[in-house]
Design a protein around this motif. Structure first.
Motif, PDB file in Angstrom:
ATOM      1  N   SER A 158      11.587  -1.867 -26.459  1.00 45.20           N
ATOM      2  CA  SER A 158      12.829  -1.155 -26.154  1.00 45.20           C
ATOM      3  C   SER A 158      13.426  -0.636 -27.455  1.00 45.20           C
ATOM      4  CB  SER A 158      13.818  -2.088 -25.457  1.00 45.20           C
ATOM      5  OG  SER A 158      15.100  -1.504 -25.384  1.00 45.20           O
ATOM      6  N   PHE A 159      14.061   0.517 -27.385  1.00 44.20           N
ATOM      7  CA  PHE A 159      14.703   1.117 -28.553  1.00 44.20           C
ATOM      8  C   PHE A 159      15.715   0.173 -29.188  1.00 44.20           C
ATOM      9  CE2 PHE A 159      17.744   4.619 -30.104  1.00 44.20           C
ATOM     10  CZ  PHE A 159      16.993   4.883 -31.245  1.00 44.20           C
ATOM     11  N   THR A 160      16.340  -0.669 -28.384  1.00 50.36           N
ATOM     12  CA  THR A 160      17.344  -1.594 -28.915  1.00 50.36           C
ATOM     13  C   THR A 160      16.735  -2.632 -29.852  1.00 50.36           C
ATOM     14  OG1 THR A 160      17.133  -2.997 -26.951  1.00 50.36           O
ATOM     15  CG2 THR A 160      18.863  -1.323 -26.938  1.00 50.36           C
ATOM     16  N   GLU A 161      15.411  -2.815 -29.851  1.00 49.14           N
ATOM     17  CA  GLU A 161      14.752  -3.764 -30.742  1.00 49.14           C
ATOM     18  C   GLU A 161      14.522  -3.189 -32.135  1.00 49.14           C
ATOM     19  OE1 GLU A 161      11.098  -5.007 -28.986  1.00 49.14           O
ATOM     20  OE2 GLU A 161      12.020  -5.711 -27.130  1.00 49.14           O
ATOM     21  N   LEU A 162      14.611  -1.878 -32.267  1.00 50.45           N
ATOM     22  CA  LEU A 162      14.222  -1.243 -33.530  1.00 50.45           C
ATOM     23  C   LEU A 162      15.145  -1.559 -34.698  1.00 50.45           C
ATOM     24  CD1 LEU A 162      12.025   0.531 -34.733  1.00 50.45           C
ATOM     25  CD2 LEU A 162      13.360   2.547 -34.074  1.00 50.45           C
ATOM     26  N   PRO A 163      16.477  -1.612 -34.531  1.00 48.41           N
ATOM     27  CA  PRO A 163      17.318  -1.923 -35.689  1.00 48.41           C
ATOM     28  C   PRO A 163      16.943  -3.237 -36.376  1.00 48.41           C
ATOM     29  CG  PRO A 163      18.664  -1.040 -33.929  1.00 48.41           C
ATOM     30  CD  PRO A 163      17.289  -1.245 -33.356  1.00 48.41           C
ATOM     31  N   ALA A 164      16.726  -4.288 -35.619  1.00 49.54           N
ATOM     32  CA  ALA A 164      16.387  -5.581 -36.219  1.00 49.54           C
ATOM     33  C   ALA A 164      15.033  -5.505 -36.922  1.00 49.54           C
ATOM     34  CB  ALA A 164      16.379  -6.674 -35.152  1.00 49.54           C
ATOM     35  N   ALA A 165      14.063  -4.803 -36.333  1.00 47.42           N
ATOM     36  CA  ALA A 165      12.742  -4.700 -36.931  1.00 47.42           C
ATOM     37  C   ALA A 165      12.802  -3.981 -38.274  1.00 47.42           C
ATOM     38  CB  ALA A 165      11.794  -3.975 -35.978  1.00 47.42           C
ATOM     39  N   VAL A 166      13.545  -2.892 -38.333  1.00 49.04           N
ATOM     40  CA  VAL A 166      13.644  -2.126 -39.579  1.00 49.04           C
ATOM     41  C   VAL A 166      14.472  -2.874 -40.617  1.00 49.04           C
ATOM     42  CG1 VAL A 166      14.577  -0.012 -40.599  1.00 49.04           C
ATOM     43  CG2 VAL A 166      13.220   0.091 -38.500  1.00 49.04           C
ATOM     44  N   ALA A 167      15.571  -3.480 -40.206  1.00 43.16           N
ATOM     45  CA  ALA A 167      16.413  -4.220 -41.149  1.00 43.16           C
ATOM     46  C   ALA A 167      15.636  -5.354 -41.804  1.00 43.16           C
ATOM     47  CB  ALA A 167      17.648  -4.759 -40.430  1.00 43.16           C
ATOM     48  N   ALA A 168      14.779  -6.020 -41.038  1.00 46.79           N
ATOM     49  CA  ALA A 168      13.991  -7.125 -41.581  1.00 46.79           C
ATOM     50  C   ALA A 168      12.894  -6.638 -42.524  1.00 46.79           C
ATOM     51  CB  ALA A 168      13.374  -7.932 -40.436  1.00 46.79           C
ATOM     52  N   ASP A 169      12.578  -5.360 -42.459  1.00 48.02           N
ATOM     53  CA  ASP A 169      11.498  -4.774 -43.252  1.00 48.02           C
ATOM     54  C   ASP A 169      12.039  -3.779 -44.279  1.00 48.02           C
ATOM     55  OD1 ASP A 169       8.773  -4.547 -43.811  1.00 48.02           O
ATOM     56  OD2 ASP A 169       8.454  -2.954 -42.348  1.00 48.02           O
ATOM     57  N   HIS A 170      13.299  -3.970 -44.650  1.00 47.20           N
ATOM     58  CA  HIS A 170      14.046  -2.998 -45.461  1.00 47.20           C
ATOM     59  C   HIS A 170      13.308  -2.634 -46.750  1.00 47.20           C
ATOM     60  CE1 HIS A 170      17.391  -1.217 -47.702  1.00 47.20           C
ATOM     61  NE2 HIS A 170      18.115  -1.216 -46.597  1.00 47.20           N
ATOM     62  N   ALA A 171      12.706  -3.606 -47.410  1.00 52.05           N
ATOM     63  CA  ALA A 171      12.097  -3.380 -48.724  1.00 52.05           C
ATOM     64  C   ALA A 171      10.948  -2.382 -48.667  1.00 52.05           C
ATOM     65  CB  ALA A 171      11.610  -4.703 -49.302  1.00 52.05           C
ATOM     66  N   ARG A 172      10.298  -2.284 -47.538  1.00 52.33           N
ATOM     67  CA  ARG A 172       9.149  -1.378 -47.408  1.00 52.33           C
ATOM     68  C   ARG A 172       9.539   0.075 -47.665  1.00 52.33           C
ATOM     69  NH1 ARG A 172       4.799  -0.577 -42.642  1.00 52.33           N
ATOM     70  NH2 ARG A 172       5.227  -2.755 -42.205  1.00 52.33           N
ATOM     71  N   TYR A 173      10.792   0.415 -47.393  1.00 58.98           N
ATOM     72  CA  TYR A 173      11.226   1.804 -47.437  1.00 58.98           C
ATOM     73  C   TYR A 173      11.821   2.215 -48.788  1.00 58.98           C
ATOM     74  CZ  TYR A 173      10.712   1.361 -42.377  1.00 58.98           C
ATOM     75  OH  TYR A 173      10.202   1.145 -41.128  1.00 58.98           O
ATOM     76  N   ALA A 174      11.926   1.280 -49.701  1.00 55.59           N
ATOM     77  CA  ALA A 174      12.577   1.574 -50.984  1.00 55.59           C
ATOM     78  C   ALA A 174      11.864   2.700 -51.721  1.00 55.59           C
ATOM     79  CB  ALA A 174      12.612   0.321 -51.842  1.00 55.59           C
ATOM     80  N   ASP A 175      12.655   3.644 -52.224  1.00 58.22           N
ATOM     81  CA  ASP A 175      12.166   4.759 -53.038  1.00 58.22           C
ATOM     82  C   ASP A 175      11.215   5.699 -52.299  1.00 58.22           C
ATOM     83  OD1 ASP A 175      13.572   3.773 -55.306  1.00 58.22           O
ATOM     84  OD2 ASP A 175      11.941   2.357 -55.674  1.00 58.22           O
ATOM     85  N   LYS A 176      11.226   5.668 -50.980  1.00 56.90           N
ATOM     86  CA  LYS A 176      10.371   6.545 -50.183  1.00 56.90           C
ATOM     87  C   LYS A 176      11.222   7.626 -49.506  1.00 56.90           C
ATOM     88  CE  LYS A 176       6.807   3.576 -50.536  1.00 56.90           C
ATOM     89  NZ  LYS A 176       7.485   2.333 -50.911  1.00 56.90           N
ATOM     90  N   THR A 177      10.588   8.722 -49.142  1.00 62.64           N
ATOM     91  CA  THR A 177      11.190   9.706 -48.247  1.00 62.64           C
ATOM     92  C   THR A 177      10.782   9.330 -46.828  1.00 62.64           C
ATOM     93  OG1 THR A 177      11.301  11.501 -49.842  1.00 62.64           O
ATOM     94  CG2 THR A 177      11.176  12.117 -47.527  1.00 62.64           C
ATOM     95  N   ILE A 178      11.779   9.094 -45.977  1.00 60.16           N
ATOM     96  CA  ILE A 178      11.537   8.567 -44.638  1.00 60.16           C
ATOM     97  C   ILE A 178      11.825   9.658 -43.613  1.00 60.16           C
ATOM     98  CG2 ILE A 178      12.155   6.756 -42.996  1.00 60.16           C
ATOM     99  CD1 ILE A 178      13.525   5.395 -45.560  1.00 60.16           C
ATOM    100  N   VAL A 179      10.891   9.864 -42.699  1.00 60.02           N
ATOM    101  CA  VAL A 179      11.099  10.785 -41.589  1.00 60.02           C
ATOM    102  C   VAL A 179      10.938  10.002 -40.288  1.00 60.02           C
ATOM    103  CG1 VAL A 179      10.338  12.873 -40.389  1.00 60.02           C
ATOM    104  CG2 VAL A 179      10.263  12.770 -42.896  1.00 60.02           C
ATOM    105  N   SER A 180      12.015   9.907 -39.518  1.00 64.60           N
ATOM    106  CA  SER A 180      11.939   9.277 -38.202  1.00 64.60           C
ATOM    107  C   SER A 180      11.605  10.344 -37.172  1.00 64.60           C
ATOM    108  CB  SER A 180      13.250   8.569 -37.857  1.00 64.60           C
ATOM    109  OG  SER A 180      14.305   9.499 -37.715  1.00 64.60           O
ATOM    110  N   TYR A 181      10.800   9.954 -36.172  1.00 63.93           N
ATOM    111  CA  TYR A 181      10.458  10.921 -35.136  1.00 63.93           C
ATOM    112  C   TYR A 181      10.404  10.236 -33.778  1.00 63.93           C
ATOM    113  CZ  TYR A 181       5.538   9.295 -35.001  1.00 63.93           C
ATOM    114  OH  TYR A 181       4.395   8.543 -34.857  1.00 63.93           O
TER     115      TYR A 181
END
Length: 256
Positions: A158-181
């Motif tokens: 469910s879309f409602t699960e995505l915030p927790a998943a991304v917040a827990a994986d925050h470090a993966r996105y550091a210094d990257k250009t992120i495109v959500s789709y």
């Protein structure tokens, strides 16, 4: 193929939902349209099918309301109407995230169009040479049908699960250009704002989602088909029905 399918959304404040629902339902019935329209205080999300003249007439009527002026959708065609009935539903959110501070009407995250994303994928980085990360904001059963193979897929139910998943994986996105789709733009628009809200700096949304990407640049870098919430089941890179078995209750669970 004689049936036009259109999906469109807009984040805009709506405060007359019951009356608006009745007007929209009457207009759709008068034009023999079928599909689903979702109305919420934060805006409108619609999925309609019918003859082109009827779709055009409905959109012209819709544009007469200043809140929906200039609202355009993603189009595809089919031999038959992929909906059994016409429904206009009132909801708390047009796409449920359950983060009430995220309000796209107040300002969007930056967007990249299909041609820009294709160029970034062709060259393996953005125009500044920064590493590119794609985030698929859809559910697992959708990504199984098709996705950008290099994208991050958290296998959410469910879309409602995505915030927790991304917040827990925050470090993966550091210094990257992120495109959500996502399929049509609504989920990635809302979620890009959430990512900004938790401190991510270079966050973009794919303008118009996968459907607009297929329309403008074809299926470059894409693997598989694109799941849709109607009786077509999925569309291919030419936006034609892909022959997938439809979801069990397409009218109940439309997403963009």
């Amino acid at each position: 193929m004689s049936i036009l399918n259109i999906s469109a959304y807009r984040f805009v404040s709506l405060d007359d939902l019951p009356a608006l629902r009745e007007r929209m339902l009457a207009q759709c019935h008068a034009l023999a349209l079928k599909g689903t329209i979702l109305l919420a205080p934060e805006g409108i999300n619609l999925f309609l099918a019918g003859q082109r003249e009827a779709i055009d007439a409905f959109m012209d009527w819709l544009h007469g309301d200043p809140r929906f002026a200039g609202m355009h959708g993603k189009e595809s065609v089919s031999d038959e109407i992929p909906f059994k009935r016409m429904r206009v539903r009132l909801k708390k959110e047009i796409i449920t995230l359950r983060h009430p501070t995220i309000r796209p009407e107040g300002g969007r995250a930056p967007a990249v169009d299909a041609a820009t994303l294709k160029r970034w994928l062709d060259q393996g980085h953005d125009d500044e040479g920064r590493e590119l990360m794609l985030l698929d904001t859809r559910n697992a059963y959708e990504t199984e049908v098709g996705m950008f193979p290099q994208a991050i897929d958290y296998r959410i139910a469910s879309f409602t699960e995505l915030p927790a998943a991304v917040a827990a994986d925050h470090a993966r996105y550091a210094d990257k250009t992120i495109v959500s789709y996502c399929t049509g733009g609504i989920r990635c628009e809302k979620f890009a704002l959430y990512m900004q809200d938790i401190g991510m700096q270079r966050v973009f949304q794919l303008e118009g989602g996968i459907l607009k990407y297929f329309e403008q640049v074809g299926g470059a870098h894409w693997q598989g088909d694109c799941f849709v919430f109607d009786e077509r089941g999925a569309v291919d890179k030419e936006l034609l029905p892909a022959g997938l078995s439809p979801p069990s209750s397409p009218a109940e669970n439309p997403r963009a």
